[in-house]
Design an enzyme around this catalytic site. Structure first.
Site, PDB file in Angstrom:
ATOM      1  N   GLN A 113       0.823  -1.216   0.000  1.00  0.00           N
ATOM      2  CA  GLN A 113       0.000   0.000   0.000  1.00  0.00           C
ATOM      3  C   GLN A 113       0.860   1.270   0.000  1.00  0.00           C
ATOM      4  O   GLN A 113       0.485   2.284  -0.591  1.00  0.00           O
ATOM      5  CB  GLN A 113      -0.911  -0.018   1.235  1.00  0.00           C
ATOM      6  CG  GLN A 113      -2.073   0.942   1.174  1.00  0.00           C
ATOM      7  CD  GLN A 113      -3.237   0.437   0.329  1.00  0.00           C
ATOM      8  OE1 GLN A 113      -3.613  -0.710   0.421  1.00  0.00           O
ATOM      9  NE2 GLN A 113      -3.789   1.298  -0.499  1.00  0.00           N
ATOM     10  N   LYS A 116       1.824   1.917  -3.600  1.00  0.00           N
ATOM     11  CA  LYS A 116       0.612   2.213  -4.372  1.00  0.00           C
ATOM     12  C   LYS A 116       0.150   3.640  -4.097  1.00  0.00           C
ATOM     13  O   LYS A 116      -0.113   4.414  -5.021  1.00  0.00           O
ATOM     14  CB  LYS A 116      -0.481   1.215  -3.971  1.00  0.00           C
ATOM     15  CG  LYS A 116      -1.798   1.397  -4.699  1.00  0.00           C
ATOM     16  CD  LYS A 116      -2.884   0.500  -4.139  1.00  0.00           C
ATOM     17  CE  LYS A 116      -2.446  -0.941  -4.101  1.00  0.00           C
ATOM     18  NZ  LYS A 116      -3.571  -1.857  -3.854  1.00  0.00           N
ATOM     19  N   LYS A 128      -2.845  -0.878   6.589  1.00  0.00           N
ATOM     20  CA  LYS A 128      -3.825  -1.911   6.243  1.00  0.00           C
ATOM     21  C   LYS A 128      -4.314  -2.551   7.540  1.00  0.00           C
ATOM     22  O   LYS A 128      -3.632  -2.462   8.566  1.00  0.00           O
ATOM     23  CB  LYS A 128      -3.168  -2.989   5.365  1.00  0.00           C
ATOM     24  CG  LYS A 128      -4.141  -3.846   4.594  1.00  0.00           C
ATOM     25  CD  LYS A 128      -4.668  -3.182   3.345  1.00  0.00           C
ATOM     26  CE  LYS A 128      -5.783  -3.972   2.712  1.00  0.00           C
ATOM     27  NZ  LYS A 128      -6.184  -3.426   1.412  1.00  0.00           N
ATOM     28  N   ASP A 168     -12.115  -3.515   1.926  1.00  0.00           N
ATOM     29  CA  ASP A 168     -11.319  -4.471   1.143  1.00  0.00           C
ATOM     30  C   ASP A 168     -12.179  -5.735   1.105  1.00  0.00           C
ATOM     31  O   ASP A 168     -13.407  -5.645   1.300  1.00  0.00           O
ATOM     32  CB  ASP A 168      -9.945  -4.710   1.810  1.00  0.00           C
ATOM     33  CG  ASP A 168      -8.981  -5.510   0.929  1.00  0.00           C
ATOM     34  OD1 ASP A 168      -8.459  -4.943  -0.037  1.00  0.00           O
ATOM     35  OD2 ASP A 168      -8.758  -6.709   1.178  1.00  0.00           O
ATOM     36  N   THR A 211     -12.106   1.173  -8.139  1.00  0.00           N
ATOM     37  CA  THR A 211     -10.983   0.243  -8.361  1.00  0.00           C
ATOM     38  C   THR A 211     -11.146  -0.458  -9.711  1.00  0.00           C
ATOM     39  O   THR A 211     -10.196  -0.549 -10.498  1.00  0.00           O
ATOM     40  CB  THR A 211     -10.870  -0.775  -7.210  1.00  0.00           C
ATOM     41  OG1 THR A 211     -10.885  -0.057  -5.984  1.00  0.00           O
ATOM     42  CG2 THR A 211      -9.588  -1.578  -7.306  1.00  0.00           C
ATOM     43  N   ASN A 243     -16.481  -6.424  -5.443  1.00  0.00           N
ATOM     44  CA  ASN A 243     -16.513  -5.014  -5.828  1.00  0.00           C
ATOM     45  C   ASN A 243     -15.598  -4.715  -7.022  1.00  0.00           C
ATOM     46  O   ASN A 243     -16.030  -4.086  -8.002  1.00  0.00           O
ATOM     47  CB  ASN A 243     -16.119  -4.158  -4.611  1.00  0.00           C
ATOM     48  CG  ASN A 243     -15.926  -2.699  -4.966  1.00  0.00           C
ATOM     49  OD1 ASN A 243     -14.819  -2.269  -5.266  1.00  0.00           O
ATOM     50  ND2 ASN A 243     -17.004  -1.949  -4.982  1.00  0.00           N
ATOM     51  N   SER A 380     -10.406   7.147  -2.764  1.00  0.00           N
ATOM     52  CA  SER A 380     -10.516   7.358  -1.316  1.00  0.00           C
ATOM     53  C   SER A 380      -9.823   8.671  -0.939  1.00  0.00           C
ATOM     54  O   SER A 380     -10.313   9.418  -0.087  1.00  0.00           O
ATOM     55  CB  SER A 380      -9.850   6.210  -0.554  1.00  0.00           C
ATOM     56  OG  SER A 380     -10.729   5.120  -0.454  1.00  0.00           O
TER      57      SER A 380
HETATM   58  P1  NDP Z   1     -14.922  -8.522  -2.343  1.00  0.00           P
HETATM   59  O1  NDP Z   1     -15.038  -9.097  -0.979  1.00  0.00           O
HETATM   60  O2  NDP Z   1     -15.949  -7.576  -2.817  1.00  0.00           O
HETATM   61  O3  NDP Z   1     -14.810  -9.714  -3.422  1.00  0.00           O
HETATM   62  C1  NDP Z   1     -13.812 -10.666  -3.370  1.00  0.00           C
HETATM   63  C2  NDP Z   1     -14.031 -11.645  -4.486  1.00  0.00           C
HETATM   64  O4  NDP Z   1     -12.907 -12.530  -4.547  1.00  0.00           O
HETATM   65  C3  NDP Z   1     -15.245 -12.520  -4.300  1.00  0.00           C
HETATM   66  O5  NDP Z   1     -15.746 -12.906  -5.530  1.00  0.00           O
HETATM   67  C4  NDP Z   1     -14.663 -13.716  -3.544  1.00  0.00           C
HETATM   68  O6  NDP Z   1     -15.419 -14.901  -3.693  1.00  0.00           O
HETATM   69  C5  NDP Z   1     -13.313 -13.862  -4.229  1.00  0.00           C
HETATM   70  N1  NDP Z   1     -12.357 -14.474  -3.288  1.00  0.00           N
HETATM   71  C6  NDP Z   1     -12.000 -14.053  -2.052  1.00  0.00           C
HETATM   72  N2  NDP Z   1     -11.097 -14.862  -1.500  1.00  0.00           N
HETATM   73  C7  NDP Z   1     -10.870 -15.833  -2.395  1.00  0.00           C
HETATM   74  C8  NDP Z   1     -10.046 -16.977  -2.418  1.00  0.00           C
HETATM   75  N3  NDP Z   1      -9.267 -17.306  -1.370  1.00  0.00           N
HETATM   76  N4  NDP Z   1     -10.053 -17.716  -3.550  1.00  0.00           N
HETATM   77  C9  NDP Z   1     -10.814 -17.369  -4.613  1.00  0.00           C
HETATM   78  N5  NDP Z   1     -11.626 -16.303  -4.640  1.00  0.00           N
HETATM   79  C10 NDP Z   1     -11.654 -15.560  -3.556  1.00  0.00           C
HETATM   80  O7  NDP Z   1     -13.466  -7.874  -2.397  1.00  0.00           O
HETATM   81  P2  NDP Z   1     -12.909  -6.763  -3.383  1.00  0.00           P
HETATM   82  O8  NDP Z   1     -13.488  -6.927  -4.738  1.00  0.00           O
HETATM   83  O9  NDP Z   1     -12.996  -5.452  -2.696  1.00  0.00           O
HETATM   84  O10 NDP Z   1     -11.346  -7.141  -3.414  1.00  0.00           O
HETATM   85  C11 NDP Z   1     -10.804  -8.070  -4.359  1.00  0.00           C
HETATM   86  C12 NDP Z   1      -9.302  -7.865  -4.437  1.00  0.00           C
HETATM   87  O11 NDP Z   1      -9.030  -6.521  -4.858  1.00  0.00           O
HETATM   88  C13 NDP Z   1      -8.534  -8.044  -3.130  1.00  0.00           C
HETATM   89  O12 NDP Z   1      -7.244  -8.563  -3.416  1.00  0.00           O
HETATM   90  C14 NDP Z   1      -8.385  -6.618  -2.625  1.00  0.00           C
HETATM   91  O13 NDP Z   1      -7.298  -6.473  -1.750  1.00  0.00           O
HETATM   92  C15 NDP Z   1      -8.153  -5.894  -3.938  1.00  0.00           C
HETATM   93  N6  NDP Z   1      -8.429  -4.470  -3.912  1.00  0.00           N
HETATM   94  C16 NDP Z   1      -9.660  -3.982  -3.543  1.00  0.00           C
HETATM   95  C17 NDP Z   1      -9.888  -2.628  -3.564  1.00  0.00           C
HETATM   96  C18 NDP Z   1     -11.242  -2.058  -3.302  1.00  0.00           C
HETATM   97  O14 NDP Z   1     -11.403  -0.854  -3.485  1.00  0.00           O
HETATM   98  N7  NDP Z   1     -12.241  -2.841  -2.919  1.00  0.00           N
HETATM   99  C19 NDP Z   1      -8.814  -1.670  -3.864  1.00  0.00           C
HETATM  100  C20 NDP Z   1      -7.591  -2.284  -4.315  1.00  0.00           C
HETATM  101  C21 NDP Z   1      -7.423  -3.628  -4.285  1.00  0.00           C
HETATM  102  P3  NDP Z   1     -16.350 -15.404  -2.480  1.00  0.00           P
HETATM  103  O15 NDP Z   1     -17.571 -14.565  -2.531  1.00  0.00           O
HETATM  104  O16 NDP Z   1     -16.590 -16.838  -2.789  1.00  0.00           O
HETATM  105  O17 NDP Z   1     -15.535 -15.221  -1.223  1.00  0.00           O
END
Ligand code: NDP
Length: 448
Positions: A113, A116, A128, A168, A211, A243, A380
């Site tokens: 972070q 970034k 974080k 997150d 994002t 998201n 943010s």
């Molecule tokens: P969400 O909780 O909204 O979604 C996560 C997604 O990833 C879900 O579809 C989930 O499936 C899947 N997932 C989670 N863990 C696993 C796993 N171990 N194996 C396979 N699939 C998995 O999170 P976000 O979309 O916010 O975040 C996704 C990624 O993006 C993360 O790495 C986060 O750190 C990164 N990120 C997010 C930001 C943000 O603004 N939200 C900013 C920058 C980076 P299921 O529903 O089955 O758990």
């Protein structure tokens, strides 16, 4: 292994002090490896021992989170906040609620972070946090009880000018609302101490989309600059359906591409005529259901058990948007063999080190997470800015600023990669460009 003696010693020290923290060590190794040339060209880095300082968090807190479930039983989880580096501004970084969360994952995310946030050009340090709490299957009351207990400890470590958490994995608008409510109850202050807030109480338009949209603005700029190409008529695979994944998919369609496959942690869906993203939104955002339910709406689509197999779907562009280390070297080889031309990371560190190296050495356009997914934290930053002004910008104003920031990030890391001799190595470009600003700020502020 490292060719520079100082860098090698710093890394060995990190390994000794953080044994078994594989994600944190992976992230530190990647950054230090990229910085060797910079270290060789600037003796102040070793003299001021900057590298040992950037790999050690300024503060790391771990705390008990006790809460009562719907059966009246007391449950206990562990909460974390790492405040990694404040050289360029207040700590900033999301909160992750997922059973896999541990000290290593929080530290890897906090470390990444820092770079970034630096790349966004906004004054934000790196932090974080999160918990091993699993929101899946919990009632709204249980989520609220957990969030209130979590904030009852976290509040003493954060503040609008100190540390500003956001969402997150597992922390969306609902959780941010409960966390903010509890902060306000304790502190009696309506301030921008969290971002990703609801629009009715200080949130920014376009933060939800930021994002995923930002990832596509970055990818589009990369395609245009490095290949004179675009998303137009491209087949795209997006892992995850949270998201980041959902809003990346929305923007892919706006830019003329088609999304063939999306996943969750159980499996993936394939729709050869293009996934209907409104159906995915309905399943995931409204019903909080599973991705396999998509085939109930679109019977011609296919559901495949096992999320890893998604990389076997033939595509032009891959956007991993689920979680860390979800794409390994074999997946990278499959993607390249199937004609994929670009991979941009929406999730944090979704590609293993070997997978990322494979993309770079095969001249696949590879956008590393700390640059490609910086749109979330950048927006943010724009939310913090609006909160300080006690004013709101329109969706278009925020989205335009986001686009400009993402394009600038690409230009900055691409020119840095070229300067250091490998235009395809945007990992190095991002690490060096992110580091240089932190370095200058740390040198200016003396030893701390
Ligand atoms: P969400 O909780 O909204 O979604 C996560 C997604 O990833 C879900 O579809 C989930 O499936 C899947 N997932 C989670 N863990 C696993 C796993 N171990 N194996 C396979 N699939 C998995 O999170 P976000 O979309 O916010 O975040 C996704 C990624 O993006 C993360 O790495 C986060 O750190 C990164 N990120 C997010 C930001 C943000 O603004 N939200 C900013 C920058 C980076 P299921 O529903 O089955 O758990």
């Amino acid at each position: 292994m490292f060719k520079n003696e100082y860098v090698r010693k710093v890394y060995e020290d990190v390994v000794r002090k953080n044994p078994n923290e594989k994600e944190f060590l992976q992230a530190v190794y990647e950054v230090l490896e990229s910085l060797e040339d910079v270290v060789e060209n600037n003796s102040e880095i070793e003299k001021q021992n900057i590298l040992s300082r950037i790999v050690e968090p300024e503060r790391f807190v771990s705390f008990r989170v006790a809460w009562v479930d719907d059966e009246g039983k007391v449950q206990v989880n562990r909460g974390y906040r790492v405040q990694f580096n404040s050289a360029i501004g207040p700590y900033k970084g999301g909160l992750r609620f997922h059973p896999s969360v541990n000290a290593s994952i929080i530290k890897f995310l906090g470390f990444e972070q820092c770079f970034k946030n630096s790349l966004t050009g906004l004054p934000m340090g790196g932090g974080k946090g999160g918990s091993d709490f699993d929101p899946k299957g919990k009632s709204n009351r249980e989520i609220m009880a957990f969030c209130q207990s979590f904030m009852s400890e976290l509040y003493r470590h954060i503040g609008e000018n100190t540390d500003v958490p956001a969402g997150d994995i597992g922390v969306g608008a609902r959780e941010i609302g409960y966390l903010y409510g509890q902060y306000k109850r304790i502190k009696n202050e309506s301030v921008g101490v969290l971002t990703g807030k609801g629009l009715s109480y200080g949130g920014s338009l376009a933060r939800t989309e930021a994002t995923g949209f930002g990832l596509c603005y970055f990818t589009q700029k990369m395609l245009q600059t490095m290949k004179n190409d675009s998303f137009e008529n491209k087949n795209v695979i997006i892992s995850g359906s949270g998201n980041v994944a959902i809003y990346a998919a929305v923007k892919v369609y706006e830019l003329g591409g088609k999304v063939l496959a999306m996943s969750d942690s159980n499996g993936y869906i394939y729709d050869k005529s293009g996934i209907d993203i409104n159906i995915v939104k309905e399943i995931k955002e409204v019903k909080r259901g599973r991705i396999k339910e998509y085939v109930n709406y679109v019977p011609s689509a296919k559901y495949v058990e096992g999320c890893k197999n998604i990389w076997q779907v033939k595509c032009d562009i891959a956007l991993p948007c689920a979680t860390q280390n979800e794409l390994d070297e074999d997946d990278a080889k499959t993607l390249v063999k199937n004609g994929c031309i670009a991979v941009c990371e929406g999730a944090n560190m979704p590609s293993t080190a070997k997978a990322a190296a494979y993309f770079v050495s095969n001249h696949i356009l590879f956008g590393p997470a700390k640059a490609a997914n910086a749109g979330g934290v950048a927006t943010s930053g724009l939310e913090m800015c609006q909160n300080s002004m006690r004013y709101y910008w329109s969706f278009k104003e925020v989205d335009d600023k986001l686009k400009e920031i993402m394009e600038n990030i690409f230009i900055n890391i691409y020119s840095t990669a070229k300067k250091y001799g490998d235009e395809y190595n945007l990992i190095k470009g991002a690490n060096i460009a992110g580091f240089e600003k932190i370095l200058n700020a740390m040198l200016a502020q003396g030893v701390y």
